[in-house]
Design an enzyme around this catalytic site. Sequence first.
Site, short mmCIF file in Angstrom:
data_model
loop_
_atom_site.label_atom_id
_atom_site.label_comp_id
_atom_site.label_asym_id
_atom_site.label_seq_id
_atom_site.Cartn_x
_atom_site.Cartn_y
_atom_site.Cartn_z
N ASN A 1 47.32 48.29 36.54
CA ASN A 1 46.21 47.82 37.36
C ASN A 1 46.66 47.82 38.83
OD1 ASN A 1 44.70 45.88 38.91
ND2 ASN A 1 43.73 45.21 37.02
N HIS B 1 45.85 45.00 43.27
CA HIS B 1 46.53 44.26 44.34
C HIS B 1 47.18 45.16 45.38
CE1 HIS B 1 45.16 40.62 42.79
NE2 HIS B 1 45.75 40.78 41.62
N HIS C 1 39.42 46.86 38.85
CA HIS C 1 38.27 45.97 38.64
C HIS C 1 37.39 46.07 39.89
CE1 HIS C 1 36.88 41.54 37.67
NE2 HIS C 1 35.87 42.38 37.81
N ARG D 1 34.96 44.41 41.67
CA ARG D 1 34.33 43.08 41.66
C ARG D 1 33.03 43.11 42.45
NH1 ARG D 1 37.99 38.86 39.81
NH2 ARG D 1 36.30 37.48 40.42
N ARG E 1 36.28 42.42 46.75
CA ARG E 1 37.37 41.81 47.52
C ARG E 1 38.62 42.68 47.55
NH1 ARG E 1 39.02 36.91 43.50
NH2 ARG E 1 36.83 36.42 43.74
N GLU F 1 37.16 48.09 34.96
CA GLU F 1 36.72 46.76 34.54
C GLU F 1 35.48 46.39 35.33
OE1 GLU F 1 39.72 43.89 35.34
OE2 GLU F 1 41.13 44.76 33.93
N THR G 1 40.32 36.81 37.02
CA THR G 1 39.48 36.58 35.85
C THR G 1 40.05 35.41 35.05
OG1 THR G 1 39.19 38.95 35.84
CG2 THR G 1 38.35 37.75 33.93
N GLU H 1 39.80 43.72 24.53
CA GLU H 1 41.03 43.43 25.26
C GLU H 1 41.27 41.94 25.09
OE1 GLU H 1 41.58 44.79 29.35
OE2 GLU H 1 42.97 43.12 29.68
N HIS I 1 46.60 40.38 30.97
CA HIS I 1 46.47 39.25 31.89
C HIS I 1 47.76 38.42 31.88
CE1 HIS I 1 44.64 36.49 34.62
NE2 HIS I 1 43.57 37.27 34.65
N1 PXP Z 1 42.98 42.54 32.11
C1 PXP Z 1 41.94 41.97 32.77
C2 PXP Z 1 40.61 41.93 32.07
C3 PXP Z 1 42.08 41.44 34.05
O1 PXP Z 1 41.03 40.89 34.69
C4 PXP Z 1 43.35 41.52 34.67
C5 PXP Z 1 43.54 40.97 36.05
O2 PXP Z 1 42.91 41.77 36.98
C6 PXP Z 1 44.41 42.14 33.97
C7 PXP Z 1 44.19 42.62 32.68
C8 PXP Z 1 45.76 42.30 34.56
O3 PXP Z 1 46.33 41.04 34.78
P1 PXP Z 1 47.62 40.92 35.66
O4 PXP Z 1 47.27 41.38 37.05
O5 PXP Z 1 47.94 39.46 35.60
O6 PXP Z 1 48.67 41.78 35.04
#
Ligand code: PXP
Length: 242
Positions: A8, A11, A44, A46, A50, A71, A102, A153, A193
């Site tokens: 992901n 960030h 994601h 959003r 953001r 997402e 989330t 998921e 997550h």
């Molecule tokens: N899965 C989902 C549905 C999420 O919302 C997130 C966070 O954006 C992640 C996975 C990844 O989480 P993390 O950034 O804590 O690894």
Amino acid sequence: MSANLLINVDHIATLRNARRAARPDPVEAAFRAEAAGADGIVVHLREDRRHITERDVRLLAQTVSGTFDLECSTDAEVVAVCADVAPALATLVPERREEVTTEGGLDVRAAPDRLASVADRLRDAGTDTVAFFVDPVPAQVEAAARVGADAVELHTGDFAEASASASQQDALARLSEAAAAAEAAGLRVHAGHGLDYRNVGPFFEAAGPCVAEVSIGFAVVARAAMVGFEQAVREMARLVKG
Ligand code: PXP
């Protein structure tokens, strides 16, 4: 253990947007992640934009060579973008504007019709797999199967945040039970997550055998700031893929 690792890159966009700059670019990060062994990329989009923007989503849809997982919430505008790019995988998530990230899974039983219609719309647009992000609760997993999800998921946040080993074991037992319920219902099992370099091994030992894919963002981006993005992805790929 040999699950797919999806990285992901939200960030990377958070960092870019902190200075309203053009770099670091999540599209470049995605390219580097795949070169370093990731099986795909997650972002994601959003509602408040953001971090990831529509420009990012459209470029990633054209450039990711592995699995592209978008997402999204069931917000009409976000669903329209998702249907337009038709990612291979779309993961439906709940969204609250004031949350930092989330916070919990979808309550599938509270909104079955809306979720079913969004899933149908995305599949009609060309998405192969629609996943529902749910807490590791068999009733939610079974509801996802009834509503027509292809995958779930499982939310690993409680496990990742459990500090005492007893509560960590409880969280792992819940994940393991939910993964078994998903497999029994014919759903593909994803998870994510809060997974990081320390907890991903124990997660796979306890709940892993039927987990096909994990989605990991924050831990990898945080480590990338110290050791470089490709190195951070390679280290995670070794842990996830054995
Ligand atoms: N899965 C989902 C549905 C999420 O919302 C997130 C966070 O954006 C992640 C996975 C990844 O989480 P993390 O950034 O804590 O690894």
